[in-house]
Design an enzyme around this catalytic site. Structure first.
Site, PDB file in Angstrom:
ATOM      1  N   GLY A  12       0.702  -1.053   0.063  1.00 53.33           N
ATOM      2  CA  GLY A  12       0.100  -0.001   0.145  1.00 53.33           C
ATOM      3  C   GLY A  12       0.822   1.333   0.198  1.00 53.33           C
ATOM      4  O   GLY A  12       0.874   2.234  -0.816  1.00 53.33           O
ATOM      5  N   ASN A  13       1.678   1.342   1.036  1.00 53.91           N
ATOM      6  CA  ASN A  13       2.428   2.641   1.055  1.00 53.91           C
ATOM      7  C   ASN A  13       3.431   2.807   0.034  1.00 53.91           C
ATOM      8  O   ASN A  13       3.816   4.101  -0.151  1.00 53.91           O
ATOM      9  CB  ASN A  13       3.005   2.701   2.523  1.00 53.91           C
ATOM     10  CG  ASN A  13       2.178   3.143   3.843  1.00 53.91           C
ATOM     11  OD1 ASN A  13       0.998   3.095   3.583  1.00 53.91           O
ATOM     12  ND2 ASN A  13       2.848   4.079   4.525  1.00 53.91           N
ATOM     13  N   LYS A 132     -13.507 -10.639   2.904  1.00 51.98           N
ATOM     14  CA  LYS A 132     -12.903  -9.435   2.470  1.00 51.98           C
ATOM     15  C   LYS A 132     -13.713  -8.187   2.246  1.00 51.98           C
ATOM     16  O   LYS A 132     -14.569  -8.418   1.089  1.00 51.98           O
ATOM     17  CB  LYS A 132     -12.055  -9.685   1.213  1.00 51.98           C
ATOM     18  CG  LYS A 132     -11.279  -8.590   0.540  1.00 51.98           C
ATOM     19  CD  LYS A 132      -9.875  -8.348   1.387  1.00 51.98           C
ATOM     20  CE  LYS A 132      -9.264  -7.144   0.967  1.00 51.98           C
ATOM     21  NZ  LYS A 132      -8.159  -6.776   1.896  1.00 51.98           N
ATOM     22  N   LYS A 219      -2.689 -10.142  -2.286  1.00 50.22           N
ATOM     23  CA  LYS A 219      -1.575  -9.867  -2.912  1.00 50.22           C
ATOM     24  C   LYS A 219      -0.379 -10.271  -2.727  1.00 50.22           C
ATOM     25  O   LYS A 219       0.801 -10.875  -3.380  1.00 50.22           O
ATOM     26  CB  LYS A 219      -1.373  -8.375  -3.223  1.00 50.22           C
ATOM     27  CG  LYS A 219      -0.409  -7.562  -2.274  1.00 50.22           C
ATOM     28  CD  LYS A 219       0.502  -6.728  -2.803  1.00 50.22           C
ATOM     29  CE  LYS A 219       1.238  -6.248  -1.581  1.00 50.22           C
ATOM     30  NZ  LYS A 219       1.304  -6.167  -0.173  1.00 50.22           N
ATOM     31  N   LYS A 281       1.519 -11.991   5.000  1.00 46.87           N
ATOM     32  CA  LYS A 281       2.837 -11.752   4.324  1.00 46.87           C
ATOM     33  C   LYS A 281       3.570 -12.660   5.066  1.00 46.87           C
ATOM     34  O   LYS A 281       4.499 -13.226   4.346  1.00 46.87           O
ATOM     35  CB  LYS A 281       3.345 -10.277   4.792  1.00 46.87           C
ATOM     36  CG  LYS A 281       2.648  -8.946   4.380  1.00 46.87           C
ATOM     37  CD  LYS A 281       3.214  -7.728   4.718  1.00 46.87           C
ATOM     38  CE  LYS A 281       2.144  -6.680   4.696  1.00 46.87           C
ATOM     39  NZ  LYS A 281       1.430  -6.723   3.204  1.00 46.87           N
TER      40      LYS A 281
HETATM   41  P1  ADP Z   1       0.453  -3.331   2.948  1.00 47.81           P
HETATM   42  O1  ADP Z   1      -0.730  -2.211   2.554  1.00 47.81           O
HETATM   43  O2  ADP Z   1       1.813  -2.775   2.526  1.00 47.81           O
HETATM   44  O3  ADP Z   1       0.302  -4.749   2.361  1.00 47.81           O
HETATM   45  P2  ADP Z   1      -0.576  -3.949   5.475  1.00 47.81           P
HETATM   46  O4  ADP Z   1      -1.022  -2.758   6.108  1.00 47.81           O
HETATM   47  O5  ADP Z   1      -1.450  -4.968   5.199  1.00 47.81           O
HETATM   48  O6  ADP Z   1       0.600  -3.601   4.342  1.00 47.81           O
HETATM   49  O7  ADP Z   1       0.464  -4.612   6.454  1.00 47.81           O
HETATM   50  C1  ADP Z   1       1.406  -4.223   7.401  1.00 47.81           C
HETATM   51  C2  ADP Z   1       1.152  -3.671   8.732  1.00 47.81           C
HETATM   52  O8  ADP Z   1       1.051  -4.968   9.311  1.00 47.81           O
HETATM   53  C3  ADP Z   1       2.134  -2.790   9.388  1.00 47.81           C
HETATM   54  O9  ADP Z   1       1.779  -1.328   9.088  1.00 47.81           O
HETATM   55  C4  ADP Z   1       1.780  -3.172  10.783  1.00 47.81           C
HETATM   56  O10 ADP Z   1       1.075  -2.260  11.653  1.00 47.81           O
HETATM   57  C5  ADP Z   1       1.127  -4.516  10.670  1.00 47.81           C
HETATM   58  N1  ADP Z   1       1.526  -5.516  11.762  1.00 47.81           N
HETATM   59  C6  ADP Z   1       0.831  -6.598  12.337  1.00 47.81           C
HETATM   60  N2  ADP Z   1       1.518  -7.137  12.995  1.00 47.81           N
HETATM   61  C7  ADP Z   1       2.864  -6.794  12.828  1.00 47.81           C
HETATM   62  C8  ADP Z   1       4.118  -7.707  13.365  1.00 47.81           C
HETATM   63  N3  ADP Z   1       4.098  -8.572  14.367  1.00 47.81           N
HETATM   64  N4  ADP Z   1       5.366  -6.854  13.067  1.00 47.81           N
HETATM   65  C9  ADP Z   1       5.208  -5.980  12.130  1.00 47.81           C
HETATM   66  N5  ADP Z   1       3.965  -5.375  11.617  1.00 47.81           N
HETATM   67  C10 ADP Z   1       2.863  -5.861  12.058  1.00 47.81           C
HETATM   68 MG    MG Z   2      -1.330  -1.262   4.412  1.00 49.55          MG
END
Ligand code: ADP
Ligand code: MG
Length: 319
Positions: A12-13, A132, A219, A281
């Site tokens: 996302g970011n 979802k 994704k 992830k």
């Molecule tokens: P993207 O949009 O990049 O796919 P997401 O928002 O879905 O990312 O996932 C990233 C987020 O996961 C981070 O912003 C964080 O807040 C969260 N997160 C949850 N658990 C953990 C963890 N154990 N360690 C690191 N981040 C975590």
């Molecule tokens: Mg995100």
């Protein structure tokens, strides 16, 4: 020596930050800064396949769809078409930004975006439990009407009182179309953008015809499958945290920089990674390693070039 092959998943970011409204200028700027960080991989001789999220963008497409229907009676397009639209738009943007970044570094490479279909199993258990949330927030009346008219399913929105969101299944990806083409293009040194937004969701019916699925595919899981299927050496997930943590946001929070397969799986099962964000992830990273990939990395988009950041998962501990 054979060039290494890496799949880099932009989260996302990397494309659009939470505090931005999503103008094209914002998206281009973020994309450019992110891609700048991939130059070091190219300079180290890696061949690259880029995948990307589409959450905010496909959300906007769905809302435009809805507004178009309300205001001009334009037929709404199904989810697969919306995802394909988002792959084309975002893929083109990444392609153009990458060409400019490469140009500034004096690197001559082709960049090509492939609208990619990702196959799900029509019998996946996710179909009986849609989770979802997609599209705009509806009132109860609107949601009931859409359910009646289109058979859409809704769930109460947690963030907005009295609000409802459409929910669709999120089945696991089982196959990806045109894998040999994606691999060959990348191995020839072209930068390939593929499987954006988890891929255009499709399934095979009894006659082996390809059918659209009204679902969205995670994704990270699709990117990991792509990485395994093209035989990538390394798999990078770029998101908005520099590391993964155990006991995340608790007083005993701990950075994990080097992880092996077994410990990571244990942390996953212990619930250290939030469902819907970090957990998929981690699953994606573990799948990649289990299928023979050498290393999975999770880090912040803007920290990749600085090798001191990032959580690295390998089969055995490796420093
Ligand atoms: P993207 O949009 O990049 O796919 P997401 O928002 O879905 O990312 O996932 C990233 C987020 O996961 C981070 O912003 C964080 O807040 C969260 N997160 C949850 N658990 C953990 C963890 N154990 N360690 C690191 N981040 C975590
Ligand atoms: Mg995100």
């Amino acid at each position: 020596m054979k060039n290494k092959l890496a799949v880099v998943a932009l989260g996302g970011n990397a494309l659009l930050r939470g505090d931005q409204i999503g103008t094209i200028d914002e998206q281009e700027e973020n994309t450019m800064l992110t891609l700048e960080n991939l130059i070091f991989l190219i300079n180290e001789g890696y061949n690259l396949v880029i995948t990307h999220g589409n959450g905010p963008q496909v959300g906007n497409i769905l809302m435009r769809n809805d507004a178009g229907e309300q205001m001009y009676n334009i037929a709404q397009m199904p989810v697969d078409i919306c995802v394909a639209d988002s792959q084309g738009g975002i893929g083109y943007m990444i392609e153009r930004m990458f060409r400019n970044v490469l140009n500034r570094h004096g690197i001559n490479k082709n960049v090509i975006c492939i609208v990619t279909q990702v196959v799900v199993d029509g019998n996946d258990k996710a179909f009986s439990d849609p989770q979802k949330r997609i599209g705009k927030i509806y009132t109860k009346d609107e949601a009931d009407r859409m359910h009646e008219k289109k058979g859409w399913q809704f769930r109460e929105e947690v963030k907005v009182e009295g609000g409802f969101r459409r929910v669709v299944p999120s089945p696991v990806p089982v196959d990806i179309m045109n894998i040999p083409i994606i691999r060959d293009l990348a191995m020839q040194g072209n930068i390939v953008i593929a499987a954006g937004g988890g891929g255009v969701p499709v399934y095979f019916d009894e006659k082996k015809d390809v059918r659209p699925a009204e679902v969205v595919i995670d994704k990270d899981l699709a990117s990991s499958l792509l990485a395994s299927m093209i035989g990538a050496d390394e798999f990078y997930i770029l998101t908005d945290v520099p590391y993964i943590y155990i006991n995340y946001k608790k007083p005993d929070e701990e950075i994990k920089e080097f992880l092996n397969y077994e410990d990571t799986l244990k942390y996953l099962n212990e619930g250290h990674f939030a469902k819907g964000s970090m957990a998929p992830k981690i699953e994606a990273c573990l799948n990649f390693i289990k299928n023979g990939g050498k290393m999975s990395v999770i880090t912040e988009a803007f920290k990749l070039a600085d090798k001191k950041y990032g959580s690295k998962i390998t089969m055995e501990y490796e420093k």
